[in-house]
Scaffold this motif. Structure first.
Motif, short mmCIF file in Angstrom:
data_model
loop_
_atom_site.label_atom_id
_atom_site.label_comp_id
_atom_site.label_asym_id
_atom_site.label_seq_id
_atom_site.Cartn_x
_atom_site.Cartn_y
_atom_site.Cartn_z
N LEU A 152 -46.51 28.34 -1.93
CA LEU A 152 -45.55 28.28 -3.23
C LEU A 152 -46.27 27.27 -4.30
CD1 LEU A 152 -43.40 28.67 -4.90
CD2 LEU A 152 -41.56 27.53 -3.83
N ALA A 153 -46.71 26.04 -3.40
CA ALA A 153 -47.91 25.43 -3.34
C ALA A 153 -49.16 25.20 -4.79
CB ALA A 153 -48.29 24.07 -3.12
N THR A 156 -47.75 27.02 -7.94
CA THR A 156 -47.56 25.58 -8.46
C THR A 156 -48.90 25.18 -9.42
OG1 THR A 156 -45.91 25.53 -7.59
CG2 THR A 156 -45.95 23.91 -8.98
N SER A 157 -50.04 25.24 -8.20
CA SER A 157 -50.98 24.31 -9.05
C SER A 157 -52.18 25.34 -9.66
CB SER A 157 -51.72 23.82 -7.36
OG SER A 157 -52.33 23.49 -7.82
N TYR A 159 -50.68 27.94 -11.59
CA TYR A 159 -49.96 27.79 -12.98
C TYR A 159 -49.96 26.48 -13.49
CZ TYR A 159 -48.54 32.23 -11.30
OH TYR A 159 -48.21 33.47 -10.93
N ALA A 160 -49.74 25.61 -13.35
CA ALA A 160 -49.97 23.94 -13.94
C ALA A 160 -51.23 24.19 -14.81
CB ALA A 160 -48.92 23.06 -12.89
N ARG A 165 -45.18 27.54 -15.82
CA ARG A 165 -44.60 26.41 -15.09
C ARG A 165 -44.16 27.93 -13.98
NH1 ARG A 165 -42.30 21.93 -15.08
NH2 ARG A 165 -42.79 20.68 -16.89
N LEU A 166 -43.61 27.68 -13.05
CA LEU A 166 -42.30 28.82 -11.83
C LEU A 166 -41.97 30.05 -12.76
CD1 LEU A 166 -42.14 27.30 -9.12
CD2 LEU A 166 -44.34 28.74 -9.40
#
Length: 223
Positions: A152-153, A156-157, A159-160, A165-166
């Protein structure tokens, strides 16, 4: 650390230039027992309407073990152990990269099959069962990617870095689920046609140049 500040600054990164197909670039590596094949094809960012269908088209071509390219040059002909293609995303742009390492003596035959599989997907719609298998793989790996804190991290990274956003995960999953055979056929014709590829081969020019020249114009370079 009292003097450290978290203030950032905006840096404008110019977009990557578009791919310009031309002669096959043969980088000479005298005495090499293998040739490294790399093809770059146009792709789109995650936010583009074509992204989900292109992801599925790439999976059908060479993006996972059950793909056409893997079945052809690994399972059927034994030219290589691990051919693979993927869509790479960066702030500057996105590109689809296909790569395989093959024995020197089968360099040209492997290239023939690679171009054949790209051309077949770009001109003939995939079978519904092929699409459904690729869809289930894409949705399954998306779920697996969120099943651990590390995964998930990582998402998130990634996509950021594209300003997402998630919540985009649910949107992307819905697009994967909704993509049709016609959608995949259209993006394959638009992005995966072999005429749009930038092709590089790293290998022994004395042994592979003539056979590759039978397939396409060749420009030989030294590293």
């Amino acid at each position: 650390l009292a003097g450290w500040r978290g203030d950032g600054h905006t840096a404008e990164l110019p977009p990557a230039p578009p791919l310009e197909p031309g002669p096959l670039v043969l980088v000479d590596r005298p005495g090499s027992v293998q040739s490294s094949l790399r093809l770059a094809l146009p792709a789109v960012p995650r936010t583009h309407p074509d992204h989900a269908a292109l992801q599925l088209a790439n999976l059908i071509f060479g993006g996972y073990f059950s793909s056409r390219w893997v079945e052809n040059i690994r399972e059927d002909k034994g030219y290589t152990y691990g051919p693979h293609s993927l869509v790479e995303h960066s702030v500057a742009g996105s590109v689809l990269v296909a790569g395989a390492d093959v024995a020197t003596e089968v360099t040209a035959p492997a290239m023939v099959e690679t171009l054949y599989e790209l051309g077949r997907l770009a001109t003939v719609p995939p079978k519904p069962e092929e699409l459904e298998q690729a869809r289930q793989y894409a949705l399954g790996t998306l779920q697996l990617g969120m099943s651990t804190q590390a995964g998930l991290a990582s998402l998130t990274s990634a996509y950021a870095g594209n300003g997402l956003r998630l919540g985009f995960l649910a949107e992307h999953a819905a697009r994967l689920a909704a993509a049709t055979v016609d959608d995949v056929a259209e993006v394959a014709a638009r992005y995966l046609a072999p005429a749009r590829a930038v092709t590089v081969v790293l290998g022994d020019a004395a042994r592979v140049a003539d056979s590759l020249a039978a397939l396409a114009p060749v420009r030989t370079e030294t590293p």
